[in-house]
Design an enzyme around this catalytic site. Structure first.
Site, PDB file in Angstrom:
ATOM      1  N   ASP A   1      38.137 -26.423 -24.984  1.00  0.00           N
ATOM      2  CA  ASP A   1      37.665 -27.642 -25.651  1.00  0.00           C
ATOM      3  C   ASP A   1      38.376 -28.878 -25.098  1.00  0.00           C
ATOM      4  O   ASP A   1      39.523 -28.809 -24.672  1.00  0.00           O
ATOM      5  CB  ASP A   1      37.925 -27.508 -27.168  1.00  0.00           C
ATOM      6  CG  ASP A   1      37.180 -28.558 -27.966  1.00  0.00           C
ATOM      7  OD1 ASP A   1      36.162 -29.074 -27.471  1.00  0.00           O
ATOM      8  OD2 ASP A   1      37.634 -28.875 -29.086  1.00  0.00           O
TER       9      ASP A   1
ATOM     10  N   GLY B   1      35.085 -33.578 -22.873  1.00  0.00           N
ATOM     11  CA  GLY B   1      34.554 -34.922 -23.088  1.00  0.00           C
ATOM     12  C   GLY B   1      35.673 -35.933 -23.245  1.00  0.00           C
ATOM     13  O   GLY B   1      35.645 -37.020 -22.656  1.00  0.00           O
TER      14      GLY B   1
ATOM     15  N   HIS C   1      33.174 -31.846 -17.840  1.00  0.00           N
ATOM     16  CA  HIS C   1      32.682 -30.464 -17.791  1.00  0.00           C
ATOM     17  C   HIS C   1      32.869 -29.877 -16.388  1.00  0.00           C
ATOM     18  O   HIS C   1      33.239 -28.716 -16.235  1.00  0.00           O
ATOM     19  CB  HIS C   1      31.204 -30.404 -18.196  1.00  0.00           C
ATOM     20  CG  HIS C   1      30.964 -30.782 -19.625  1.00  0.00           C
ATOM     21  ND1 HIS C   1      31.734 -30.309 -20.664  1.00  0.00           N
ATOM     22  CD2 HIS C   1      30.035 -31.595 -20.199  1.00  0.00           C
ATOM     23  CE1 HIS C   1      31.289 -30.818 -21.806  1.00  0.00           C
ATOM     24  NE2 HIS C   1      30.268 -31.601 -21.548  1.00  0.00           N
TER      25      HIS C   1
ATOM     26  N   SER D   1      28.318 -22.977 -27.373  1.00  0.00           N
ATOM     27  CA  SER D   1      28.148 -22.400 -28.709  1.00  0.00           C
ATOM     28  C   SER D   1      26.703 -22.555 -29.172  1.00  0.00           C
ATOM     29  O   SER D   1      25.953 -23.412 -28.675  1.00  0.00           O
ATOM     30  CB  SER D   1      29.093 -23.073 -29.707  1.00  0.00           C
ATOM     31  OG  SER D   1      28.567 -24.315 -30.148  1.00  0.00           O
TER      32      SER D   1
ATOM     33  N   GLU E   1      25.848 -23.859 -31.692  1.00  0.00           N
ATOM     34  CA  GLU E   1      25.738 -25.181 -32.307  1.00  0.00           C
ATOM     35  C   GLU E   1      25.729 -26.301 -31.267  1.00  0.00           C
ATOM     36  O   GLU E   1      25.417 -27.449 -31.581  1.00  0.00           O
ATOM     37  CB  GLU E   1      26.894 -25.400 -33.295  1.00  0.00           C
ATOM     38  CG  GLU E   1      26.779 -24.560 -34.574  1.00  0.00           C
ATOM     39  CD  GLU E   1      27.116 -23.075 -34.382  1.00  0.00           C
ATOM     40  OE1 GLU E   1      27.943 -22.754 -33.501  1.00  0.00           O
ATOM     41  OE2 GLU E   1      26.545 -22.235 -35.104  1.00  0.00           O
TER      42      GLU E   1
ATOM     43  N   TRP F   1      23.655 -26.850 -29.027  1.00  0.00           N
ATOM     44  CA  TRP F   1      22.296 -27.368 -28.783  1.00  0.00           C
ATOM     45  C   TRP F   1      22.103 -28.697 -29.478  1.00  0.00           C
ATOM     46  O   TRP F   1      21.183 -29.449 -29.138  1.00  0.00           O
ATOM     47  CB  TRP F   1      21.237 -26.382 -29.285  1.00  0.00           C
ATOM     48  CG  TRP F   1      21.220 -25.063 -28.584  1.00  0.00           C
ATOM     49  CD1 TRP F   1      21.697 -23.882 -29.082  1.00  0.00           C
ATOM     50  CD2 TRP F   1      20.699 -24.760 -27.280  1.00  0.00           C
ATOM     51  NE1 TRP F   1      21.510 -22.870 -28.169  1.00  0.00           N
ATOM     52  CE2 TRP F   1      20.893 -23.387 -27.048  1.00  0.00           C
ATOM     53  CE3 TRP F   1      20.085 -25.526 -26.292  1.00  0.00           C
ATOM     54  CZ2 TRP F   1      20.502 -22.746 -25.877  1.00  0.00           C
ATOM     55  CZ3 TRP F   1      19.690 -24.894 -25.116  1.00  0.00           C
ATOM     56  CH2 TRP F   1      19.902 -23.518 -24.914  1.00  0.00           C
TER      57      TRP F   1
ATOM     58  N   LEU G   1      39.755  -7.282 -14.123  1.00  0.00           N
ATOM     59  CA  LEU G   1      39.638  -8.118 -15.319  1.00  0.00           C
ATOM     60  C   LEU G   1      38.203  -8.086 -15.870  1.00  0.00           C
ATOM     61  O   LEU G   1      37.242  -8.230 -15.112  1.00  0.00           O
ATOM     62  CB  LEU G   1      40.003  -9.567 -14.952  1.00  0.00           C
ATOM     63  CG  LEU G   1      39.848 -10.593 -16.065  1.00  0.00           C
ATOM     64  CD1 LEU G   1      40.978 -10.464 -17.081  1.00  0.00           C
ATOM     65  CD2 LEU G   1      39.803 -12.016 -15.498  1.00  0.00           C
TER      66      LEU G   1
ATOM     67  N   ARG H   1      40.738 -25.216 -35.193  1.00  0.00           N
ATOM     68  CA  ARG H   1      39.674 -24.484 -35.904  1.00  0.00           C
ATOM     69  C   ARG H   1      39.019 -23.524 -34.924  1.00  0.00           C
ATOM     70  O   ARG H   1      39.197 -23.636 -33.706  1.00  0.00           O
ATOM     71  CB  ARG H   1      38.638 -25.456 -36.485  1.00  0.00           C
ATOM     72  CG  ARG H   1      38.023 -26.395 -35.453  1.00  0.00           C
ATOM     73  CD  ARG H   1      36.927 -27.285 -36.068  1.00  0.00           C
ATOM     74  NE  ARG H   1      36.502 -28.315 -35.118  1.00  0.00           N
ATOM     75  CZ  ARG H   1      36.957 -29.567 -35.099  1.00  0.00           C
ATOM     76  NH1 ARG H   1      37.848 -29.965 -35.996  1.00  0.00           N
ATOM     77  NH2 ARG H   1      36.527 -30.426 -34.184  1.00  0.00           N
ATOM     78  N   LEU H   2      38.231 -22.586 -35.495  1.00  0.00           N
ATOM     79  CA  LEU H   2      37.586 -21.577 -34.648  1.00  0.00           C
ATOM     80  C   LEU H   2      36.161 -21.965 -34.249  1.00  0.00           C
ATOM     81  O   LEU H   2      35.620 -21.399 -33.290  1.00  0.00           O
ATOM     82  CB  LEU H   2      37.582 -20.213 -35.345  1.00  0.00           C
ATOM     83  CG  LEU H   2      38.956 -19.543 -35.442  1.00  0.00           C
ATOM     84  CD1 LEU H   2      38.864 -18.263 -36.264  1.00  0.00           C
ATOM     85  CD2 LEU H   2      39.520 -19.225 -34.057  1.00  0.00           C
ATOM     86  N   SER H   3      35.547 -22.900 -34.957  1.00  0.00           N
ATOM     87  CA  SER H   3      34.199 -23.363 -34.592  1.00  0.00           C
ATOM     88  C   SER H   3      33.229 -22.197 -34.343  1.00  0.00           C
ATOM     89  O   SER H   3      32.517 -22.165 -33.343  1.00  0.00           O
ATOM     90  CB  SER H   3      34.252 -24.289 -33.363  1.00  0.00           C
ATOM     91  OG  SER H   3      35.079 -25.402 -33.616  1.00  0.00           O
TER      92      SER H   3
END
Ligand code: IPE
Ligand code: IPE
Ligand code: MG
Length: 253
Positions: free
Chosen positions: A23, A26, A40, A68, A70, A72, A134, A197-199
């Protein structure tokens, strides 16, 4: 990810499974007067470094939150940019990943994705299926509540078909219907950008994960930051609801 949590790993060892909430792209860009898309793009470079570092540090599974369910809701131009970056990442990096013995897995809902993206994700999984290094789990169009709901749908269908008794549904059985049930749960979840937070990321699997929140933006993440988070993880004591190991109370905090 249904492997039972049984008591952590010996000190000095890398966590088996590290999950990353990448995160702050931006804000990294905004701080420099650059468009968010540049953040990005620099984020993809940080990802390349991190995959190499994770392999070198002996981590078995690295899960990355890439997009995620969300996300969108962002402006169409940014969503378009992020889809383009995923396409380019797979086209450019898949062979390198394959040559590095990385095994790619994908979690999240694929049905809403453009057909070509769906194909690229399948190609990445197919090409690297037999690799033994991995495991890189790409969480794309991923939401944990949606994943749990899909698992519940699968169980409900089995009950409706008369193949499963409702009383037979346990936490383990539900976990076995999640998107990557064969992988261990994350030992360590790292989030950059300072948000704590985990979002909607790995809510089920994170039941006993150690959480580390770093005050840096994702494009600045590197091997040193990963090693720092692992050092913090090693200072934690994982109890899984049990009691502290003998002598643990005397360790310096
Ligand atoms: C993370 O960076 C990348 C994605 C969510 C795809 P952000 O784009 O969320 O960056 P911030 O949080 O707005 O700074
Ligand atoms: C989480 O970051 C999603 C990814 C890193 C892909 P967000 O930036 O979307 O999370 P919120 O909106 O700050 O909670
Ligand atoms: Mg963000």
């Amino acid at each position: 990810m249904s492997t039972p949590a049984t008591g952590g790993d010996p000190p000095g060892f890398a966590p088996r499974h590290v999950a990353l909430i990448m995160d702050g792209n931006g804000r990294w860009a905004a701080q420099r007067g650059l468009p968010r898309g540049e953040g990005h793009r620099r984020g993809v470079e940080a990802l390349r470094r991190t995959v190499r570092a994770a392999g070198a540090l002996g981590i078995e599974v690295l899960t990355i939150f890439s997009f995620s369910a969300e996300n969108w809701s962002r402006p169409a131009a940014e969503v378009f940019d992020l889809m383009g970056l995923l396409r380019r990442f797979i086209r450019k990096d898949l062979l390198d990943l394959h040559q590095s013995n990385v095994k790619v897995r994908v979690i999240g809902e694929r049905r809403d994705l453009d057909r070509d993206i769906e194909r690229l994700l399948a190609e990445a999984e197919d090409l690297t299926r037999a690799n033994t290094g991995l495991v890189l789990v790409v969480a794309f169009n991923y939401g944990s509540r949606q994943e749990i709901a899909r698992a519940a749908q699968k169980l409900a269908a089995e009950v409706a078909a008369g193949r499963l008794a409702p009383e037979a549904i346990t936490a383990e059985l539900l976990a076995s219907r999640l998107d990557a049930p064969d992988l261990p749960e994350p030992d360590l979840i790292i989030r950059t950008s300072g948000e704590q937070r985990l979002s909607n990321f790995l809510l089920w699997q994170a039941a006993y994960s150690e959480l580390v929140f770093l005050p840096i933006y994702w494009p600045d993440f590197d091997r040193a930051a990963l090693e720092g988070a692992i050092a913090e993880y090693r200072r934690r004591e994982r109890r899984f609801g049990g009691l502290a190991a003998a002598g643990a109370g005397t360790r310096p905090s």
